[in-house]
Design a protein around this motif. Structure first.
Motif, PDB file in Angstrom:
ATOM      1  N   VAL A 194      39.960  43.812  40.158  1.00  0.00           N
ATOM      2  CA  VAL A 194      39.934  42.446  40.680  1.00  0.00           C
ATOM      3  C   VAL A 194      41.145  41.729  40.094  1.00  0.00           C
ATOM      4  N   GLU A 195      42.003  41.235  40.967  1.00  0.00           N
ATOM      5  CA  GLU A 195      43.212  40.544  40.530  1.00  0.00           C
ATOM      6  C   GLU A 195      42.879  39.147  40.003  1.00  0.00           C
ATOM      7  N   ALA A 196      43.597  38.728  38.981  1.00  0.00           N
ATOM      8  CA  ALA A 196      43.471  37.356  38.481  1.00  0.00           C
ATOM      9  C   ALA A 196      44.102  36.416  39.495  1.00  0.00           C
ATOM     10  N   ASN A 197      43.400  35.315  39.822  1.00  0.00           N
ATOM     11  CA  ASN A 197      43.880  34.364  40.801  1.00  0.00           C
ATOM     12  C   ASN A 197      43.278  33.007  40.436  1.00  0.00           C
ATOM     13  N   LYS A 198      44.098  32.107  39.918  1.00  0.00           N
ATOM     14  CA  LYS A 198      43.597  30.820  39.415  1.00  0.00           C
ATOM     15  C   LYS A 198      42.833  30.011  40.461  1.00  0.00           C
ATOM     16  N   LYS A 199      43.140  30.199  41.741  1.00  0.00           N
ATOM     17  CA  LYS A 199      42.437  29.463  42.794  1.00  0.00           C
ATOM     18  C   LYS A 199      41.089  30.109  43.124  1.00  0.00           C
ATOM     19  N   MET A 200      40.953  31.412  42.864  1.00  0.00           N
ATOM     20  CA  MET A 200      39.760  32.149  43.278  1.00  0.00           C
ATOM     21  C   MET A 200      38.819  32.505  42.127  1.00  0.00           C
ATOM     22  N   ASN A 201      39.362  32.672  40.916  1.00  0.00           N
ATOM     23  CA  ASN A 201      38.517  33.082  39.795  1.00  0.00           C
ATOM     24  C   ASN A 201      39.105  32.569  38.482  1.00  0.00           C
ATOM     25  N   CYS A 202      38.408  32.769  37.402  1.00  0.00           N
ATOM     26  CA  CYS A 202      38.842  32.300  36.088  1.00  0.00           C
ATOM     27  C   CYS A 202      39.435  33.432  35.246  1.00  0.00           C
ATOM     28  N   LEU A 203      39.826  34.520  35.903  1.00  0.00           N
ATOM     29  CA  LEU A 203      40.354  35.665  35.160  1.00  0.00           C
ATOM     30  C   LEU A 203      41.735  35.374  34.587  1.00  0.00           C
ATOM     31  N   VAL A 204      41.949  35.798  33.344  1.00  0.00           N
ATOM     32  CA  VAL A 204      43.245  35.673  32.687  1.00  0.00           C
ATOM     33  C   VAL A 204      44.162  36.794  33.168  1.00  0.00           C
ATOM     34  N   GLU A 205      43.568  37.971  33.376  1.00  0.00           N
ATOM     35  CA  GLU A 205      44.301  39.161  33.791  1.00  0.00           C
ATOM     36  C   GLU A 205      43.411  39.952  34.733  1.00  0.00           C
ATOM     37  N   GLU A 206      43.975  40.977  35.361  1.00  0.00           N
ATOM     38  CA  GLU A 206      43.152  41.775  36.268  1.00  0.00           C
ATOM     39  C   GLU A 206      41.947  42.342  35.528  1.00  0.00           C
ATOM     40  N   SER A 207      40.889  42.500  36.277  1.00  0.00           N
ATOM     41  CA  SER A 207      39.619  42.938  35.716  1.00  0.00           C
ATOM     42  C   SER A 207      39.261  44.289  36.320  1.00  0.00           C
ATOM     43  N   CYS A 208      38.982  45.271  35.470  1.00  0.00           N
ATOM     44  CA  CYS A 208      38.647  46.613  35.942  1.00  0.00           C
ATOM     45  C   CYS A 208      37.139  46.801  36.037  1.00  0.00           C
ATOM     46  N   ILE A 209      36.735  47.448  37.125  1.00  0.00           N
ATOM     47  CA  ILE A 209      35.354  47.891  37.291  1.00  0.00           C
ATOM     48  C   ILE A 209      35.404  49.398  37.103  1.00  0.00           C
ATOM     49  N   PHE A 210      34.628  49.906  36.154  1.00  0.00           N
ATOM     50  CA  PHE A 210      34.708  51.332  35.878  1.00  0.00           C
ATOM     51  C   PHE A 210      33.333  51.960  35.751  1.00  0.00           C
ATOM     52  N   TRP A 211      33.326  53.271  35.831  1.00  0.00           N
ATOM     53  CA  TRP A 211      32.114  54.073  35.777  1.00  0.00           C
ATOM     54  C   TRP A 211      32.018  54.685  34.390  1.00  0.00           C
ATOM     55  N   LYS A 212      30.927  54.370  33.661  1.00  0.00           N
ATOM     56  CA  LYS A 212      30.778  54.862  32.290  1.00  0.00           C
ATOM     57  C   LYS A 212      29.302  55.126  32.017  1.00  0.00           C
ATOM     58  N   ASN A 213      28.999  56.312  31.545  1.00  0.00           N
ATOM     59  CA  ASN A 213      27.621  56.698  31.209  1.00  0.00           C
ATOM     60  C   ASN A 213      26.642  56.438  32.350  1.00  0.00           C
ATOM     61  N   GLY A 214      27.075  56.748  33.573  1.00  0.00           N
ATOM     62  CA  GLY A 214      26.204  56.569  34.725  1.00  0.00           C
ATOM     63  C   GLY A 214      25.990  55.126  35.129  1.00  0.00           C
ATOM     64  N   LYS A 215      26.844  54.244  34.652  1.00  0.00           N
ATOM     65  CA  LYS A 215      26.716  52.820  34.962  1.00  0.00           C
ATOM     66  C   LYS A 215      28.050  52.275  35.421  1.00  0.00           C
ATOM     67  N   MET A 216      27.982  51.246  36.256  1.00  0.00           N
ATOM     68  CA  MET A 216      29.184  50.555  36.677  1.00  0.00           C
ATOM     69  C   MET A 216      29.315  49.300  35.814  1.00  0.00           C
ATOM     70  N   ILE A 217      30.450  49.183  35.155  1.00  0.00           N
ATOM     71  CA  ILE A 217      30.690  48.085  34.218  1.00  0.00           C
ATOM     72  C   ILE A 217      31.977  47.374  34.616  1.00  0.00           C
ATOM     73  N   GLN A 218      31.970  46.058  34.513  1.00  0.00           N
ATOM     74  CA  GLN A 218      33.191  45.290  34.751  1.00  0.00           C
ATOM     75  C   GLN A 218      33.521  44.498  33.493  1.00  0.00           C
ATOM     76  N   GLU A 219      34.762  44.611  33.069  1.00  0.00           N
ATOM     77  CA  GLU A 219      35.248  43.821  31.933  1.00  0.00           C
ATOM     78  C   GLU A 219      36.002  42.620  32.480  1.00  0.00           C
ATOM     79  N   MET A 220      35.746  41.462  31.876  1.00  0.00           N
ATOM     80  CA  MET A 220      36.409  40.233  32.302  1.00  0.00           C
ATOM     81  C   MET A 220      36.943  39.482  31.087  1.00  0.00           C
ATOM     82  N   HIS A 221      38.120  38.962  31.246  1.00  0.00           N
ATOM     83  CA  HIS A 221      38.764  38.111  30.254  1.00  0.00           C
ATOM     84  C   HIS A 221      38.937  36.758  30.955  1.00  0.00           C
TER      85      HIS A 221
END
Length: 176
Positions: free
Chosen positions: A119-146
């Motif tokens: 997910v790209e950072a976009n000041k008009k669309m979201n509060c992300l500082v930088e791009e946010s990755c959605i990844f697959w870990k231990n059978g779960k989908m996790i998204q990290e957000m800054h």
């Protein structure tokens, strides 16, 4: 109303939060969605707190109300002071979860640690500082957000989100 699942929000840390008291702040986080409200403990005298706390919201509809993360300064003698807020946009995460239902994309979710969405950072669309990755870990989908806090001079919060399925509801994928 049927609960589709739970959203686990791991509040990791705050970065360069504003000073609300004389030399620091006593920050804590409140996450709200509709009438649900959950919060972390407060960290004494620290503008770069490490919370590492998991908060959970029940999701009843994927057309979600906004999820708002707000940072507050705990005060003993007066009312607590707001230190900024950010909106947590989970629509891209939900969209990626729905991709799991598509048989053609199942292969994406078999490789441990694989990034399945960005997910790209976009000041008009979201509060992300930088791009946010959605990844697959231990059978779960996790998204990290800054997240960049709004309505304040400075401050950021790092979080992770994860879906916890309601086994009684079949519209969303079960992660195994």
């Amino acid at each position: 109303m049927t609960t589709l699942g739970l959203l686990r929000i791991k509040v990791l840390r705050g970065i360069n939060l504003v000073v609300q008291d004389i030399i620091a702040s006593d920050p804590y986080v409140i996450v709200t969605m509709g009438n649900q409200k959950v919060k972390t403990r407060f960290i004494h005298n620290n503008c770069n707190p490490q919370w590492d706390e998991e908060l959970t919201l029940a999701i009843n509809d994927t057309n979600l109300l906004p999820i708002i993360l707000a940072v507050w300064d705990k005060d003993t003698l007066t009312g607590d002071d707001k230190m900024g807020d950010a909106e947590i946009d989970i629509k891209p995460y939900i969209k990626m979860m729905m991709k799991l239902l598509d048989d053609d994309d199942q292969e994406l979710f078999r490789e441990e640690g694989r990034v399945v969405g960005i997910v790209e950072a976009n000041k008009k669309m979201n509060c992300l500082v930088e791009e946010s990755c959605i990844f697959w870990k231990n059978g779960k989908m996790i998204q990290e957000m800054h997240l960049e806090l709004r309505n304040v001079k400075s401050g950021q919060v790092q979080i992770q989100i994860e879906w916890i399925n309601n086994p009684l509801h079949s519209k969303l994928p079960t992660f195994v």
